[in-house]
Design an enzyme around this catalytic site. Structure first.
Site, PDB file in Angstrom:
ATOM      1  N   SER A 220      -9.633   1.540   3.188  1.00 20.62           N
ATOM      2  CA  SER A 220      -8.775   2.335   2.330  1.00 20.62           C
ATOM      3  C   SER A 220      -7.740   1.516   1.544  1.00 20.62           C
ATOM      4  O   SER A 220      -7.184   2.024   0.578  1.00 20.62           O
ATOM      5  CB  SER A 220      -8.037   3.374   3.164  1.00 20.62           C
TER       6      SER A 220
ATOM      7  N   LYS B  20       0.852  -1.193   0.000  1.00 19.89           N
ATOM      8  CA  LYS B  20       0.000   0.000   0.000  1.00 19.89           C
ATOM      9  C   LYS B  20       0.887   1.243   0.000  1.00 19.89           C
ATOM     10  O   LYS B  20       1.939   1.257   0.661  1.00 19.89           O
ATOM     11  CB  LYS B  20      -0.880  -0.038   1.262  1.00 19.89           C
TER      12      LYS B  20
ATOM     13  N   SER C 296      -9.669  -0.857   7.318  1.00 22.88           N
ATOM     14  CA  SER C 296      -9.110  -0.613   5.989  1.00 22.88           C
ATOM     15  C   SER C 296      -8.428  -1.803   5.335  1.00 22.88           C
ATOM     16  O   SER C 296      -8.081  -1.744   4.159  1.00 22.88           O
ATOM     17  CB  SER C 296      -8.132   0.559   6.033  1.00 22.88           C
TER      18      SER C 296
END
Lengths: 486, 488
Positions: B152, B77, B176
């Site tokens: 997210s 990420k 997330s």
């Protein structure tokens, strides 16, 4: 109007740079005078994703200082973030301590006139990280050096117990002596290791009523002279302002001043439009600090006798003058050199004289402490003994002291090599005395007659004997032997 | 080859059935095919990945020992720092920022000989539940490109689902990792707070953030957790292994737990979509059929979790994000002509609407006069939520919950109503407040063919148990074998 009675009320905020090896929350080495931004890492630069790690040595130094300042030391403290935007603060928050400072409710004794002391209460002592340094000398842009950012600072806040510029200065100096004694800070004013911010106001009595003038805070003072002068200046300024306007202390009318060293006056700083809200909250990246009893005690064991106490003790124990005691206790190593030499058999008065006379001068010349002159307590004690039992003259002792600071030779060796050992062989001296008496009948007659010329003649005869011995005869013995022949 | 799990691929690479270079090439071929639709990646490092793969292959060829993820192509990420690489956090304010250092987990991946392909899209600074808040790119759900991948860590979840990597790392502050895993039909694990070092994870809510894996199956989650878990001196909130030892997460993974006690919280399920609930009920029944003892529990304070979270997370975020000011790095406004404007304009131009909203919320909550009523109160509620969980874990090994009230929703469907978006975090948020581990495993599909996730929670530092319980489900649930739409 001008002979209003008033009382000066000053509280002091002091930032002390702790002499740890590394910064407060990263492993960058502390450095002074290095190339800008050469002592930085992602952590003290506030890069995305970094986390602080607590410097244990800084916590120990802070606890030690809090103990020396007689504070209540909290076994449980934590870290808080203090938010404000400024270019020298890379994260735009400072890691500090808000509601659980390391030390609280202590006091410091400061020397005031005539050997007396005054107790000033300490409100709190807490640890925090320093900011970097902005420089505005580049024309249309400013430069930021972050070498200092993240250095450990101990903030000490006193209660408003100080009541004169001299007291404020005395506290600053005493604190400097204490942190140096504890070895927690170099406390070098030139390097900005101590910064002071006095909060000043007056309690004016007029017609039996007391009026408090608005408080002013003078920011970032870094010399003893500027602290004393800025407080003195503020007293005058506030008094004038009160007479002129009658303004008194109210919520929100505290003002912040800077000190202009050139014109020797305080200057009102630009007021921020919005009220300061630092939005303190507990630092989530650090765990609270729990100081175990063992840890606390191991720190306590590093406490030492504080300078002021030591000074008082020297005056009493060794019958020293206040001046000599002050010189010997100026720094811990010198005081320890003195005491160790005494312990090793040096007579206190003699050791004291050697240090306060030759030692002080030499250390001043070389810009170091007396302990750093390189004379061991043992050698110092032996030198004192030699002078004391007449092996060498007082003048020779000074010479040997100076030589010892430049060589590793033993005092006895130096004395022998330079022919400084005094002759103390009574027979040998008597032969010289007899020769002098034979050579100078007129002087001998004047001396024995006991008239006006007697003392002078005796001095002449003494001098002749010493000269004949090439300066090596022990004057005390010459004197004794001569007197026997009167 | 793309259908292999990370573990299977690693084993074949080590046995020299496949070489890492081939695997990387296959993944990049898949990326070339699907990425234009999915948009999972913010940056791809083809050269670096090929070099890393070659090095692993050479190591193996030379007979040297290799790490637990040898040659496995992975994604991270883009809020995880990688030295020399862009680390944007999906924000315009860091669009051109390159990190000068590696995050702890990136070091660990390197040490395990993983191959990092690139960095995945996310909601800006990990603030969001749909990846629509990314300031840089749009990511869609590989199962239905008209829908969100969740967030997210939407880029990581979508990349794993679309076979554009074998596994990925994400971060989880309020769900997330778990929620996008659920939306994309993959496994997502949020470890206990303190299990994985946060050093190099760009902070959103420091007391809530935790890094974890997104994988094809439970075994891969165990494998990756093993690599990234452990104490790190650079993160004082990472927990020492003396206090919480790290077991071998894979050793007993396939052994079912006997006498398993499983709790569920009926009143929490009220707002959930009927199809999500049905899948959830099936899961509960499956555990019952495996001999688990099912208990109904009440967790009265969970009702306050969302309110509590949006005070604490935003308060921390308002402080964490204050460093992005255009002074030292990142976006600096070209319009600024004095120093306060550098701050104001750089931040106004650099941050997106959701980030600004949360900074304002957090700033408000910490302001003098409001601190006690908001932040302090939220800390107290957080404590009560923690107690709710510890009480349940006295009588149960695990808690089962849905991951989200619905399956993946349509792009743009909730962006107009931020509160609606926040409320969808109901099942995941309390887990971060309590700091406990949670996992999302696929447990079925809805009528649109969209994956549904099952959430399993357990006590602090019991990831080994959590993974075993998840594996029990995965092994016996017999879910229909389906592939995401983008794989055609």
């Amino acid at each position: 109007m001008n002979d209003l009675e008033y009382q000066v009320v000053v509280g002091l905020e002091i930032h002390v740079h702790l002499a740890t090896r590394t910064k407060m929350f990263c492993s960058c080495e502390l450095a002074y005078g290095q190339a800008p931004n050469s002592r930085v890492c992602p952590v003290c630069l506030g890069m995305p994703g970094v986390l602080p790690i607590m410097n244990r040595q800084a916590v120990e130094f802070a606890i030690l200082t809090a103990m020396a300042l007689n504070c209540r030391v909290s076994p449980y403290t934590k870290w808080d973030r203090k938010s404000y935007y400024y270019p020298d603060l890379p994260k735009n928050y400072q890691i500090s301590q808000y509601d659980l400072p390391i030390g609280q409710d202590g006091f410091i004794e400061i020397p005031i006139e005539q050997g007396r002391t005054k107790r000033i209460r300490i409100r709190r002592a807490h640890l925090e990280e320093d900011a970097g340094k902005n420089t505005h000398t580049f024309g249309d842009f400013s430069a930021i050096d972050l070498n200092r950012a993240g250095s450990p600072l101990l903030e000490i806040v006193t209660e408003p117990d100080l009541s004169s510029p001299a007291e404020v200065r005395a506290l600053a100096q005493e604190l400097q002596r204490i942190v140096r004694y504890l070895g927690v800070s170099e406390a070098d004013m030139q390097k900005g290791h101590m910064r002071f911010e006095p909060n000043i106001n007056l309690h004016v009595t007029r017609n039996g009523q007391v009026f408090k003038t608005p408080i002013t805070e003078v920011k970032n003072l870094n010399s003893f002279r500027s602290i004393e002068r800025s407080v003195a200046y503020e007293i005058e300024r506030q008094l004038d302002e009160f007479i002129e306007t009658g303004k008194t202390l109210q919520m929100g009318n505290k003002k912040t001043f800077g000190w202009d060293d050139e014109s020797q006056c305080t200057v009102l700083q630009r007021e921020k439009e919005e009220a300061h809200d630092y939005r303190y909250f507990p630092e989530p990246d650090l765990v609270p600090v729990e100081v175990s009893t063992e840890w606390m005690e191991s720190i306590r064991s590093r406490l030492c006798e504080l300078p002021l106490m030591r000074e008082k003790r020297y005056i009493q124990q060794y019958r020293m003058s206040e001046y000599d005691a002050g010189v010997l206790t100026a720094d811990r190593a010198t005081a320890e050199l003195f005491e160790s030499a005494v312990q090793a058999g040096g007579e206190a008065k003699r050791v004291c004289n050697l240090l306060t006379q030759s030692g002080l001068k030499m250390s001043n010349d070389r810009g170091c402490t007396m302990a750093e002159l390189g004379i061991s307590p043992d050698k110092l004690a032996r030198l004192a003994k030699m002078a004391d039992n007449g092996q060498i003259s007082a003048t020779s002792a000074v010479l040997i002291f100076e030589t010892m600071t430049q060589s590793t030779d033993e005092p006895e060796q130096i004395a022998a090599e330079r022919n400084l050992i005094q002759k103390s062989d009574a027979g040998e001296i008597e032969v010289l005395v007899d020769q002098v008496i034979a050579d100078h009948p007129q002087a001998v007659a004047d001396w024995r007659e006991g008239g006006k010329k007697s003392a002078k003649s005796r001095g002449f005869l003494m001098g002749q004997v010493i000269q004949k011995s090439k300066g090596q005869a022990n004057p005390k013995m010459v004197s004794e032997i001569l007197d026997r022949k009167k | 080859m793309l259908e292999l799990t990370a573990r299977q691929l690693r084993d074949r690479i080590v046995r020299r059935d496949i070489c890492s270079v081939e695997a990387v090439e296959a993944v990049f071929a898949q990326i070339d095919k699907s990425e234009p639709t999915v948009g999972a990646y913010l940056t791809l490092d083809r050269t670096g990945a090929m070099e890393a793969a070659r090095r692993v292959d050479e190591k193996i060829a030379a007979g040297n020992s290799v790490g637990a993820l040898a040659g496995v192509p992975m994604a991270i990420k883009d809020n995880l720092c990688r030295q020399g690489a862009a680390t944007t956090c999906g924000s315009k304010i860091l669009a051109n920022f390159h990190s000068p250092y590696d995050a702890h987990v990136v070091e660990r991946l390197h040490a395990a000989d993983a191959v990092i392909l690139g960095k995945t899209n996310l909601d800006e600074f990990a603030m969001g539940s749909s990846t629509e808040n990314s300031g840089l790119k749009r990511t869609v759900n590989p199962w239905d490109p008209t829908r969100v991948p969740g967030g997210s860590s939407g880029g990581s979840a979508a990349a794993v689902a679309a076979r554009m990597c074998y596994a990925a790392l994400g971060s989880d502050t309020g769900g997330s990792i778990r929620q996008p895993a659920s939306f994309c039909g993959v496994v997502g694990l949020k470890p206990t707070y303190g299990r994985v070092s946060r050093y190099g994870l760009v902070a959103y809510g420091s007391s809530l953030d935790q890094i974890g894996p997104l994988t094809r199956d439970v075994a891969d989650s165990a494998l990756i957790l093993q690599v990234i878990a452990g104490h790190d001196l650079r993160d004082s909130t990472s927990v020492s292994e003396e206090i919480a030892p790290i077991p071998d997460y894979s050793a007993h993974l396939d052994d079912p737990l006997k006498g398993l006690r499983i709790a569920f919280v009926p009143h929490l399920n009220e707002g959930a979509d009927p199809q999500v609930l049905a899948a959830f009920q099936n899961a509960v029944e499956l555990y019952r059929s495996l001999g688990a003892n099912i208990v109904e529990v009440r967790m009265p304070h969970l009702d306050y979790a969302i309110a509590c979270y949006y005070v604490i997370a935003t308060a921390e975020a308002s402080s964490n994000l204050s460093r992005y000011d255009g002074v030292h790095y990142g976006h600096r406004s070209k319009k600024a002509d004095e120093f306060a404007q550098v701050y104001n304009l750089s931040r106004a131009e650099g941050f997106g609407a959701e980030v600004k909203r949360r900074i304002m919320l957090g700033t408000y909550a910490l302001s003098s006069g409001y601190y006690d009523a908001y932040y302090l109160k939220a800390l107290k509620v957080r404590n009560l939520i923690r107690q709710d969980f510890s009480r349940v874990f006295e009588q149960a090994d695990c808690i089962l919950m849905p991951v989200a009230p619905s399956t993946a929703f349509g792009l743009g469907e909730k962006t107009a109503d931020p509160l609606q978006m926040y409320l969808a975090d109901i099942y995941t948020i309390a887990v971060n407040l309590a700091g406990i581990p949670g996992i999302s495993v696929p447990c079925g599909f809805d009528d649109h063919g969209l994956p549904i996730g099952l959430q399993i929670l357990s006590g602090p530092f019991t990831e080994d148990k959590l993974l075993r319980v998840a594996r029990m489900f995965e092994k016996t649930a017999n879910l229909p074998q389906r592939v995401p739409a983008v794989l055609g």
